[in-house]
Design a protein around this motif. Structure first.
Motif, PDB file in Angstrom:
ATOM      1  N   UNK A 336       0.813  -1.219   0.000  1.00 37.60           N
ATOM      2  CA  UNK A 336       0.000   0.000   0.000  1.00 37.60           C
ATOM      3  C   UNK A 336       0.848   1.270   0.000  1.00 37.60           C
ATOM      4  N   UNK A 337       2.136   1.134   0.323  1.00 37.62           N
ATOM      5  CA  UNK A 337       3.103   2.217   0.104  1.00 37.62           C
ATOM      6  C   UNK A 337       2.679   3.563   0.722  1.00 37.62           C
ATOM      7  N   UNK A 576      -9.151  -0.085  -3.357  1.00 33.89           N
ATOM      8  CA  UNK A 576      -9.026   1.368  -3.428  1.00 33.89           C
ATOM      9  C   UNK A 576     -10.407   1.938  -3.727  1.00 33.89           C
ATOM     10  N   UNK A 577     -10.857   2.819  -2.863  1.00 32.35           N
ATOM     11  CA  UNK A 577     -12.200   3.386  -2.993  1.00 32.35           C
ATOM     12  C   UNK A 577     -12.276   4.252  -4.251  1.00 32.35           C
ATOM     13  N   UNK A 583      -3.319  16.280  -5.083  1.00 35.01           N
ATOM     14  CA  UNK A 583      -3.119  17.724  -4.948  1.00 35.01           C
ATOM     15  C   UNK A 583      -3.025  18.430  -6.301  1.00 35.01           C
ATOM     16  N   UNK A 584      -2.785  17.647  -7.365  1.00 36.24           N
ATOM     17  CA  UNK A 584      -2.694  18.236  -8.706  1.00 36.24           C
ATOM     18  C   UNK A 584      -4.010  18.131  -9.484  1.00 36.24           C
ATOM     19  N   UNK A 585      -5.067  17.655  -8.800  1.00 36.40           N
ATOM     20  CA  UNK A 585      -6.364  17.528  -9.449  1.00 36.40           C
ATOM     21  C   UNK A 585      -6.513  16.279 -10.288  1.00 36.40           C
ATOM     22  N   UNK A 586      -5.540  15.371 -10.209  1.00 39.83           N
ATOM     23  CA  UNK A 586      -5.604  14.126 -10.971  1.00 39.83           C
ATOM     24  C   UNK A 586      -6.398  13.093 -10.182  1.00 39.83           C
ATOM     25  N   UNK A 587      -7.359  12.405 -10.834  1.00 40.12           N
ATOM     26  CA  UNK A 587      -8.210  11.456 -10.122  1.00 40.12           C
ATOM     27  C   UNK A 587      -7.383  10.268  -9.645  1.00 40.12           C
ATOM     28  N   UNK A 686      -0.621   1.696 -13.511  1.00 41.42           N
ATOM     29  CA  UNK A 686      -0.633   3.128 -13.206  1.00 41.42           C
ATOM     30  C   UNK A 686      -1.504   3.459 -11.984  1.00 41.42           C
ATOM     31  N   UNK A 687      -1.438   2.595 -10.971  1.00 45.28           N
ATOM     32  CA  UNK A 687      -2.176   2.836  -9.729  1.00 45.28           C
ATOM     33  C   UNK A 687      -1.581   4.055  -9.031  1.00 45.28           C
ATOM     34  N   UNK A 688      -2.433   4.897  -8.504  1.00 43.39           N
ATOM     35  CA  UNK A 688      -2.021   6.217  -8.015  1.00 43.39           C
ATOM     36  C   UNK A 688      -0.916   6.163  -6.976  1.00 43.39           C
ATOM     37  N   UNK A 689      -0.989   5.227  -6.047  1.00 41.62           N
ATOM     38  CA  UNK A 689      -0.036   5.205  -4.936  1.00 41.62           C
ATOM     39  C   UNK A 689       1.323   4.649  -5.313  1.00 41.62           C
ATOM     40  N   UNK A 690       1.450   4.098  -6.516  1.00 37.06           N
ATOM     41  CA  UNK A 690       2.771   3.749  -7.036  1.00 37.06           C
ATOM     42  C   UNK A 690       3.162   4.657  -8.193  1.00 37.06           C
ATOM     43  N   UNK A 691       2.177   5.224  -8.845  1.00 36.43           N
ATOM     44  CA  UNK A 691       2.458   6.183  -9.916  1.00 36.43           C
ATOM     45  C   UNK A 691       3.249   7.368  -9.376  1.00 36.43           C
ATOM     46  N   UNK A 692       2.921   7.787  -8.182  1.00 35.03           N
ATOM     47  CA  UNK A 692       3.548   8.961  -7.570  1.00 35.03           C
ATOM     48  C   UNK A 692       5.020   8.735  -7.251  1.00 35.03           C
ATOM     49  N   UNK A 693       5.440   7.468  -7.164  1.00 36.33           N
ATOM     50  CA  UNK A 693       6.808   7.176  -6.746  1.00 36.33           C
ATOM     51  C   UNK A 693       7.752   6.936  -7.907  1.00 36.33           C
TER      52      UNK A 693
END
Length: 694
Positions: A336-337, A576-577, A583-587, A686-693
């Motif tokens: 879950x990072x 993931x709900x 913060x950048x407005x990306x879903x 491209x899941x958000x919580x790994x995309x950010x890293x």
């Protein structure tokens, strides 16, 4: 190695002895051939005659060598097969060191013929009581225990036996700092577990002490952790949780003072007027058993096994709650990072494994960002302000078992250096939370954490919906919720026709409750019975989940993971709900009908059928044995290639062969586990919580 061949299929090992002493013994072996085959013999160091080498005789000869060369006892003071009289019956003690002044009196008795500690200790007790010996040693070559016979009923653990030029008093009176504790840690040197030592204390002392075993052991661990923390931060300070030769009464006064200091520093775990209920003599034995154990390490796993044992003895399992193994927790955290900006909660926190390991994970990220190296004493070190702020504001735990809350509160206080948001509440019955708040005693302990929790409510005056980024939980499986007042608040309490059911499984309600705790885009890991994924009658649950969240992964755990408490087959569900923006407005998690799901099944059991952990023959970077699992690959200390010393080519080849086996195991453990495979999947999706890293 010849000795290894003789020891094969026995309960004896060579781990406690040096390579030089092993080689010396092997160099003296002679053989004799008979009709039954070849037998191996060696000249006994004390009896000066050839003795057949059995597994126990190997350990005895190596320990004799240790007494002579390491402890410097002259051969004239050592006897083998010493006669111990029990009325008309005579038994033979394996090794006896005689008193320096009274050469006919036994001083130390060593037992090597009983390869199991419990049996060996009983044998030693009888020998010491019959001879008046003040010290005893048991060993099977793999583990070793030292005891001081205080009186016929009490044998307290001591760190070692004295060398020939010292006495027991010298051992007890030596200065003892936190660095000394690290060097003499019984768990490392004697290869024992805290749980085993507590079980031994219970058999020897606590069962007959007329006290609540959980409460008194909890106090002792609480006191010792405080003492260690103070010692870790002032390396010149002698630890107080140790008997330096004081009388039992003097020791109790000292430990009570330490308890008062700990209660003052870590409020809310014990009442101010709480006292140690053990008698001075019982307390002395317990302190002696625990004083040379280092509780602080990188992840508090040392004490987790002990509390799992104690809390489950207190009937925690009747509610279907079980402590989650740390390797399962670490898998969930890694997958879950979490980041330092995100909030996290465990709604069935038990000993707070998920929150604490989330802290460790994020703290290490913070340390890495700042170029600070985390040591093996990570939990004992003073945290930088950014780490303290994170645990104080972002991490929460809730549980309805008060004993578990107190355990987790203590561990969080230690891990978080004095701040905790662990709350004694019933997650499912959130409507009644305000009634708990009105209780003055509850308020004194939990109000500060509850005020922080309220800040994360979606609606100001309601306790149903919250806005957590991450939730991890292993909710209780056993028992149904039958109260219509509670059931009426949950969609999953209704059947296909929308009619309220008379009872619903506790874990089913936790699924809905946990989803309500998450903000849109928030993610969750929850341990569930395997049946929830397979049973046709539970289809409505799966449809409910799919409507509320994206199913990220399902990881099937081995059936032995929660043994010995339960053999229920379980899986970890990752969600993931839907919705949410960064913060950048990306879903974060845009809703879609068709997507890939990660499936994996644990193949390495991690425990045997009786619930005992299975280990690799390797230590991790903190000196702990590595549990055999395939959830992720652990961080290990690599082995340096061995070099040939003053030994025969045959002996060197044997050592090289052993090294090669361990090295192959080491390489095998570096392969990707389930966690690494999921991370690769998450990045590809491209899941958000790994995309950010990236």
């Amino acid at each position: 190695m010849l000795l290894q061949e003789i020891l094969k299929n026995s309960n004896y090992k060579l781990d406690l002895f040096s390579a030089d002493s092993i080689m010396q013994l092997e160099s003296k072996i002679t053989t004799k051939e008979s009709k039954s085959g070849i037998s191996y013999y060696v000249l006994c160091l004390i009896r000066d005659k050839e003795i057949k080498l059995t597994p126990e005789e190997i350990v005895r000869q190596l320990y004799l060598d240790k007494l002579i060369n390491e402890y410097q006892y002259p051969k004239s003071r050592i006897q083998v097969e010493y006669s111990v009289h029990f009325g008309r019956e005579v038994k033979r003690a394996d090794i006896v060191v005689m008193d320096k002044l009274q050469i006919t009196s036994a001083y130390i008795i060593i037992e090597v013929k009983k390869p199991k500690l419990k049996e060996g200790k009983e044998q030693l007790k009888s020998y010491c009581n019959a001879t008046g010996a003040t010290m005893a040693v048991w060993s099977n070559g793999n583990q070793i225990s030292y005891y001081h016979r205080k009186d016929p009923n009490y044998f307290e653990s001591i760190p070692n036996i004295p060398t020939s030029d010292k006495s027991l008093k010298d051992i007890l009176n030596e200065p003892f700092t936190f660095d000394d504790l690290i060097k003499t840690d019984i768990l490392t040197i004697q290869k024992r577990s805290l749980r085993d030592i507590i079980t031994e204390m219970e058999d020897e002392v606590l069962a007959n002490a007329g006290v609540d075993v959980f409460e008194e052991v909890f106090k002792l661990i609480f006191i010792k952790l405080y003492d260690e923390l103070e010692g870790a931060r002032d390396k010149t300070r002698n630890l107080d949780f140790k008997n330096y030769g004081e009388s039992d009464s003097e020791l109790k006064v000292k430990i009570e003072k330490l308890f008062n200091k700990a209660k003052k520093k870590w409020e809310g775990v014990f009442n101010e007027d709480e006292k140690i209920k053990l008698s001075p003599s019982h307390l002395s034995v317990c302190v002696g058993s625990l004083e040379k154990i280092k509780l602080f390490n990188s992840n508090l796993e040392v004490i987790d096994d002990a509390f799992e044992y104690l809390v489950n003895k207190s009937a925690k399992g009747e509610k279907g709650q079980y402590f989650t193994p740390r390797y399962v927790i670490d898998m969930c955290v890694k997958m879950l990072n979490p980041t330092k900006e995100e909030t996290m909660i465990d709604t069935a926190s038990g000993s707070c494994g998920f929150p604490i390991h989330t802290c460790f994970y994020v703290w290490k990220q913070i340390y890495k960002e700042k170029g600070i190296e985390a040591s093996h004493l990570f939990t004992a070190e003073k945290k930088i302000p950014e780490c303290e702020d994170y645990v104080k504001e972002k991490i929460f735990g809730v549980d309805f078992d008060e004993r578990s809350v107190r355990v987790s509160k203590m561990l969080n206080l230690i891990a978080g250096d004095g701040h905790t948001n662990v709350l004694y509440l019933n997650s499912i019955d959130y409507e009644r939370w305000e009634e708990w708040v009105k209780d003055e005693n509850w308020n004194d302990v939990y109000n500060e954490g509850f005020k922080k929790l309220k800040k994360l409510r979606v609606n100001k005056n309601e306790n149903r919906d919250f806005s957590f980024d991450i939730l991890m939980a292993n909710p209780p499986f056993a028992g149904d919720i039958k109260e219509s007042r509670i059931l009426s608040r949950y969609e999953l309490s209704k059947n296909a026709n929308g009619k309220l059911q008379s009872k619903v499984g506790r874990d089913i309600l936790f699924i809905e409750r946990n989803l309500d705790m998450l903000k849109p885009g928030g993610r969750m890991a929850i341990v569930l019975p395997q049946g929830r994924f397979n049973n046709s009658s539970d289809k409505y649950i799966r449809e409910f989940i799919a409507d509320k969240a994206r199913i990220l992964a399902v990881v099937g755990l081995h059936g032995n993971v929660f043994k010995p408490h339960t053999g229920t087959k379980t899986s970890v569900l990752f969600l993931q709900k839907w919705g949410g923006e960064d913060e950048n407005g990306q879903e974060l998690c845009p809703k879609c009908e068709d997507y890939n799901i990660f499936f994996a099944t644990m193949s390495e059991p991690s425990k045997d059928n009786s619930g005992e952990k299975i280990y690799y023959p390797l230590l991790d970077s903190h000196g702990h044995l590595v549990v055999r699992h395939d959830l992720f690959h652990p961080h290990l200390e690599g082995e340096e290639p061995i070099k040939q010393s003053n030994e025969s080519q045959e002996s060197f080849n044997e050592r090289m062969c052993e090294y090669q086996k361990r090295y192959e195991t080491y390489k095998d453990l570096q392969r990707d586990g389930i966690t690494e495979a999921f991370i690769e999947f998450a990045k590809a999706e491209n899941l958000s919580f790994w995309r950010e890293r990236e």
